[in-house]
Motif scaffolding. Sequence first.
Motif, short mmCIF file in Angstrom:
data_model
loop_
_atom_site.label_atom_id
_atom_site.label_comp_id
_atom_site.label_asym_id
_atom_site.label_seq_id
_atom_site.Cartn_x
_atom_site.Cartn_y
_atom_site.Cartn_z
N PRO A 1 0.81 -1.05 0.06
CA PRO A 1 0.18 0.00 -0.44
C PRO A 1 0.80 1.52 0.38
CG PRO A 1 0.28 -0.75 2.21
CD PRO A 1 0.58 -1.84 1.49
N ARG A 2 2.14 1.27 0.41
CA ARG A 2 2.78 2.22 0.69
C ARG A 2 2.27 3.40 0.66
NH1 ARG A 2 4.20 4.18 -4.25
NH2 ARG A 2 2.59 2.62 -6.02
N PRO A 3 1.76 3.48 2.02
CA PRO A 3 1.04 4.79 3.18
C PRO A 3 1.97 5.82 3.10
CG PRO A 3 1.29 2.57 4.54
CD PRO A 3 2.13 2.44 2.97
N VAL A 4 1.16 7.29 3.05
CA VAL A 4 2.28 8.20 3.20
C VAL A 4 1.31 8.80 4.07
CG1 VAL A 4 2.89 10.29 2.40
CG2 VAL A 4 3.47 8.66 0.79
N GLY B 1 -2.53 -0.73 -9.42
CA GLY B 1 -1.84 0.70 -8.89
C GLY B 1 -2.25 1.62 -8.72
N VAL B 2 -4.00 2.29 -8.27
CA VAL B 2 -4.01 3.59 -8.49
C VAL B 2 -4.66 3.88 -6.64
CG1 VAL B 2 -6.45 4.30 -7.99
CG2 VAL B 2 -6.62 2.55 -9.76
N ARG C 1 -10.37 13.29 -2.33
CA ARG C 1 -8.72 12.97 -2.86
C ARG C 1 -8.37 11.04 -3.37
NH1 ARG C 1 -7.05 14.30 3.24
NH2 ARG C 1 -7.50 16.57 2.84
N SER C 2 -9.45 10.89 -4.19
CA SER C 2 -9.65 10.05 -5.00
C SER C 2 -10.48 9.44 -6.42
CB SER C 2 -10.27 8.48 -4.36
OG SER C 2 -9.43 7.64 -2.31
N ARG C 3 -10.06 10.60 -6.46
CA ARG C 3 -10.39 11.05 -8.29
C ARG C 3 -9.74 10.30 -8.65
NH1 ARG C 3 -15.32 13.34 -6.95
NH2 ARG C 3 -15.06 15.41 -6.43
N VAL C 4 -10.11 9.07 -9.90
CA VAL C 4 -9.21 8.63 -10.85
C VAL C 4 -10.11 8.85 -12.38
CG1 VAL C 4 -9.25 5.86 -11.48
CG2 VAL C 4 -9.30 6.84 -9.04
N ASP C 5 -8.40 8.91 -13.13
CA ASP C 5 -9.19 9.00 -14.31
C ASP C 5 -10.08 7.58 -15.25
OD1 ASP C 5 -7.64 11.64 -14.93
OD2 ASP C 5 -6.36 10.69 -16.05
N ASP D 1 -10.53 -1.89 -2.33
CA ASP D 1 -9.55 -0.01 -1.76
C ASP D 1 -10.04 -0.38 0.27
OD1 ASP D 1 -9.72 0.25 -4.64
OD2 ASP D 1 -10.98 1.81 -4.65
N LEU D 2 -10.83 -1.18 0.70
CA LEU D 2 -10.98 -1.48 1.46
C LEU D 2 -9.80 -2.22 2.77
CD1 LEU D 2 -14.81 -1.46 2.24
CD2 LEU D 2 -13.83 0.48 2.28
N TRP D 3 -9.75 -3.75 1.85
CA TRP D 3 -8.74 -4.13 1.95
C TRP D 3 -7.31 -3.09 1.78
CZ3 TRP D 3 -11.02 -8.05 -2.35
CH2 TRP D 3 -12.31 -9.06 -1.50
N CYS D 4 -7.20 -2.48 0.92
CA CYS D 4 -5.70 -2.39 1.00
C CYS D 4 -5.64 -0.91 2.07
CB CYS D 4 -5.70 -1.31 -0.10
SG CYS D 4 -5.49 -3.16 -1.94
#
Length: 339
Positions: free
Chosen positions: A53-56, A79-80, A134-138, A166-169
């Motif tokens: 998940p590479r959270p920041v 990879g979203v 915060r989660s717009r996706v083209d 997305d909930l699991w991630c």
Amino acid sequence: MASSAELSHDFPFDPAYGYDAPDALLRVPAPPAPDDFDAFWRDRYARARAVDPRPVLGPVEEERDGLRVHGVTFTSVGGVRLGGWLALPAEGPVRYGCVVGHGYGGRSAPGRALPAPLPGAAVILPCVRGMGERSRVDGIPDAADAHVLHGIGSRASYVIGDCAADLWCAASALTALVPALAASGQPGGPRLGYLGESFGGGLGALALPWDDRFGAAQLTVPTFGNHPLRLTLPCAGSGEAVRAYHREHPEVTEVLRYFDAATAATRLTLPTLVAAALFDPSVPPPGQFAVHNALAGERELQVLTAGHFAYRGMVAEAAELDARRTRFFGEWLGSAGSG
């Protein structure tokens, strides 16, 4: 509780759908699962758990309710890169974690009252793909009636499956940021809870049966319950877009079988508190009760006068639900703590 029959409305349909008593709603069943339902979801879960998940964690944006609220971003399937908020205790250790799903339309802020059932929570509030700034996706619509149809032609491409991922991630991001929460099967049992309302309630029912990191859940007016019945019921919510699509593409019923929250609830064994409404123009009550009725584990029900609709007494009912949630999650944590 007020009687739903007393509610005045101008909808061209009955938001109680002819169910004039809870007893009738408590008999609404779940549709049977496709033969490969479990395999389908376990495969999706395995692929989501393989994601780093590479959270920041961003800087503190506000502090209230005993919590410091940060912005957060993380990676989900495909990879979203998604965003949301993470609230951490201002003082004291983290005792447990909580993932909070949102309603259709997403969230633009953490909310007026951060829904931490008990002190000591680390709360992640993700925006699933396409929902919220915060989660717009083209390529993924941000309006509910278009979002709910995105990729619906195939079970592999339907956006609802990716939203569950997305909930699991988000849970993976939370445990990466708070390592004390990371060990599933640790002494005391799972340390993650889930809260979801409407869209988030339906997603929770779909996602939770496969994830042993969670130990308790609250699903409020959950959507996606009993699709075959929902397709016969007019509504003012996203389900109406699905009904319109179904009229032109009846074969979509085969896809919807894999995304039925009531069917998934037959696999959901963790303690679950459900708040279901007698009157709801957006999420038909029979579908909400179907989720509750199908739960395979310990369950608790609070019947609401209405959902997605303002009514006299709603503040008192919300306070009752808050108190019940605090007690319900407290019992779970007490049980886990003594394990």
